[in-house]
Design a protein around this motif. Sequence first.
Motif, PDB file in Angstrom:
ATOM      1  N   PRO A  76       0.706  -1.358   0.004  1.00  0.00           N
ATOM      2  CA  PRO A  76      -0.053   0.078  -0.057  1.00  0.00           C
ATOM      3  C   PRO A  76       0.976   1.160  -0.082  1.00  0.00           C
ATOM      4  CG  PRO A  76      -0.010  -0.818   2.111  1.00  0.00           C
ATOM      5  CD  PRO A  76       0.782  -1.932   1.321  1.00  0.00           C
ATOM      6  N   ARG A  77       2.415   1.068   0.002  1.00  0.00           N
ATOM      7  CA  ARG A  77       2.922   2.329  -0.046  1.00  0.00           C
ATOM      8  C   ARG A  77       3.236   2.970  -1.304  1.00  0.00           C
ATOM      9  NH1 ARG A  77       7.973   2.631   2.217  1.00  0.00           N
ATOM     10  NH2 ARG A  77       8.478   0.561   1.434  1.00  0.00           N
ATOM     11  N   TYR A  78       3.197   4.080  -1.600  1.00  0.00           N
ATOM     12  CA  TYR A  78       3.397   4.794  -2.889  1.00  0.00           C
ATOM     13  C   TYR A  78       4.192   5.932  -2.787  1.00  0.00           C
ATOM     14  CZ  TYR A  78      -0.273   2.358  -5.009  1.00  0.00           C
ATOM     15  OH  TYR A  78      -1.308   1.448  -5.449  1.00  0.00           O
ATOM     16  N   ALA A  79       5.318   6.372  -3.816  1.00  0.00           N
ATOM     17  CA  ALA A  79       6.231   7.474  -3.691  1.00  0.00           C
ATOM     18  C   ALA A  79       5.260   8.414  -4.300  1.00  0.00           C
ATOM     19  CB  ALA A  79       7.405   7.299  -4.687  1.00  0.00           C
ATOM     20  N   ILE A  80       5.172   9.681  -3.671  1.00  0.00           N
ATOM     21  CA  ILE A  80       4.377  10.755  -4.142  1.00  0.00           C
ATOM     22  C   ILE A  80       5.147  11.939  -4.370  1.00  0.00           C
ATOM     23  CG2 ILE A  80       3.526  11.604  -1.997  1.00  0.00           C
ATOM     24  CD1 ILE A  80       0.579  12.211  -3.178  1.00  0.00           C
ATOM     25  N   ARG A  81       4.573  12.793  -5.356  1.00  0.00           N
ATOM     26  CA  ARG A  81       5.426  14.118  -5.690  1.00  0.00           C
ATOM     27  C   ARG A  81       4.188  15.128  -5.950  1.00  0.00           C
ATOM     28  NH1 ARG A  81       9.736  13.195  -9.139  1.00  0.00           N
ATOM     29  NH2 ARG A  81       8.218  12.921 -10.811  1.00  0.00           N
ATOM     30  N   GLY A  82       4.595  16.400  -5.837  1.00  0.00           N
ATOM     31  CA  GLY A  82       3.604  17.230  -6.165  1.00  0.00           C
ATOM     32  C   GLY A  82       3.862  18.601  -5.726  1.00  0.00           C
ATOM     33  N   THR A  83       2.976  19.649  -5.932  1.00  0.00           N
ATOM     34  CA  THR A  83       2.915  20.933  -5.495  1.00  0.00           C
ATOM     35  C   THR A  83       1.511  21.618  -5.052  1.00  0.00           C
ATOM     36  OG1 THR A  83       4.469  21.221  -7.385  1.00  0.00           O
ATOM     37  CG2 THR A  83       3.508  23.320  -6.360  1.00  0.00           C
ATOM     38  N   VAL A  84       1.718  22.047  -3.898  1.00  0.00           N
ATOM     39  CA  VAL A  84       0.455  22.718  -3.270  1.00  0.00           C
ATOM     40  C   VAL A  84       0.661  24.195  -3.401  1.00  0.00           C
ATOM     41  CG1 VAL A  84      -0.626  23.137  -0.987  1.00  0.00           C
ATOM     42  CG2 VAL A  84       0.542  21.083  -1.468  1.00  0.00           C
ATOM     43  N   TYR A  85      -0.764  24.812  -3.877  1.00  0.00           N
ATOM     44  CA  TYR A  85      -0.727  26.358  -4.267  1.00  0.00           C
ATOM     45  C   TYR A  85      -1.938  26.580  -3.349  1.00  0.00           C
ATOM     46  CZ  TYR A  85       1.372  24.626  -8.401  1.00  0.00           C
ATOM     47  OH  TYR A  85       2.414  24.261  -9.445  1.00  0.00           O
ATOM     48  N   CYS A  86      -1.519  28.070  -2.757  1.00  0.00           N
ATOM     49  CA  CYS A  86      -2.608  28.519  -1.857  1.00  0.00           C
ATOM     50  C   CYS A  86      -2.767  30.123  -2.326  1.00  0.00           C
ATOM     51  CB  CYS A  86      -2.203  28.640  -0.477  1.00  0.00           C
ATOM     52  SG  CYS A  86      -2.530  27.008   0.262  1.00  0.00           S
ATOM     53  N   VAL A  87      -4.009  30.500  -2.361  1.00  0.00           N
ATOM     54  CA  VAL A  87      -4.316  31.949  -2.945  1.00  0.00           C
ATOM     55  C   VAL A  87      -4.839  32.809  -1.564  1.00  0.00           C
ATOM     56  CG1 VAL A  87      -4.824  31.352  -5.351  1.00  0.00           C
ATOM     57  CG2 VAL A  87      -6.621  31.410  -3.671  1.00  0.00           C
ATOM     58  N   SER A  88      -4.948  32.124  -0.734  1.00  0.00           N
ATOM     59  CA  SER A  88      -5.336  32.702   0.755  1.00  0.00           C
ATOM     60  C   SER A  88      -4.525  32.516   1.759  1.00  0.00           C
ATOM     61  CB  SER A  88      -6.831  32.520   0.873  1.00  0.00           C
ATOM     62  OG  SER A  88      -7.051  31.115   1.062  1.00  0.00           O
ATOM     63  N   PRO A  89      -4.070  33.341   2.842  1.00  0.00           N
ATOM     64  CA  PRO A  89      -3.385  32.909   3.710  1.00  0.00           C
ATOM     65  C   PRO A  89      -4.121  31.971   4.798  1.00  0.00           C
ATOM     66  CG  PRO A  89      -4.488  34.944   4.107  1.00  0.00           C
ATOM     67  CD  PRO A  89      -4.724  34.483   3.047  1.00  0.00           C
ATOM     68  N   LEU A  90      -3.037  31.304   5.570  1.00  0.00           N
ATOM     69  CA  LEU A  90      -3.525  30.277   6.450  1.00  0.00           C
ATOM     70  C   LEU A  90      -3.537  31.076   7.827  1.00  0.00           C
ATOM     71  CD1 LEU A  90      -1.001  27.242   5.830  1.00  0.00           C
ATOM     72  CD2 LEU A  90      -3.061  27.917   4.624  1.00  0.00           C
ATOM     73  N   ALA A  91      -4.787  31.192   8.447  1.00  0.00           N
ATOM     74  CA  ALA A  91      -5.146  31.655   9.664  1.00  0.00           C
ATOM     75  C   ALA A  91      -4.631  31.028  10.575  1.00  0.00           C
ATOM     76  CB  ALA A  91      -6.556  32.095   9.775  1.00  0.00           C
TER      77      ALA A  91
END
Length: 116
Positions: A76-91
């Motif tokens: 069940p283990r997978y190698a993962i790669r990606g990018t997270v984008y946010c257009v609003s701040p984290l409060a």
Amino acid sequence: DAEGARLRLSAPLSDAENAKTVAFILGIPALRRGETGTELPTNVTLIEEGSGRFYGTRDTSGCWTDVTRQAQIDGPRYAIRGTVYCVSPLAELNGGSSISFTELQFTGQLDWSLPE
């Protein structure tokens, strides 16, 4: 409901006093085992470990993830790669400040085993 994935990414802050560690928790409800995807709505939480400070999105409307790789390593283990984008701040969830970032690239391992 066994849908989507939750990733925990953490690292020490190299320039911080007392060697603090930050952790990003990414909740990606639309991600499926072995699949890639673009613009997947994402809930983001940032934890400054040991300080009691938490920052986050209230829902999945301000951040999204592009998963560019998800390859099976073993079982069940997978190698993962990606990018997270946010257009609003984290409060800050327990205060009055916020943190902003526009792009967070990540690589890691994702275990698709269901929690017991």
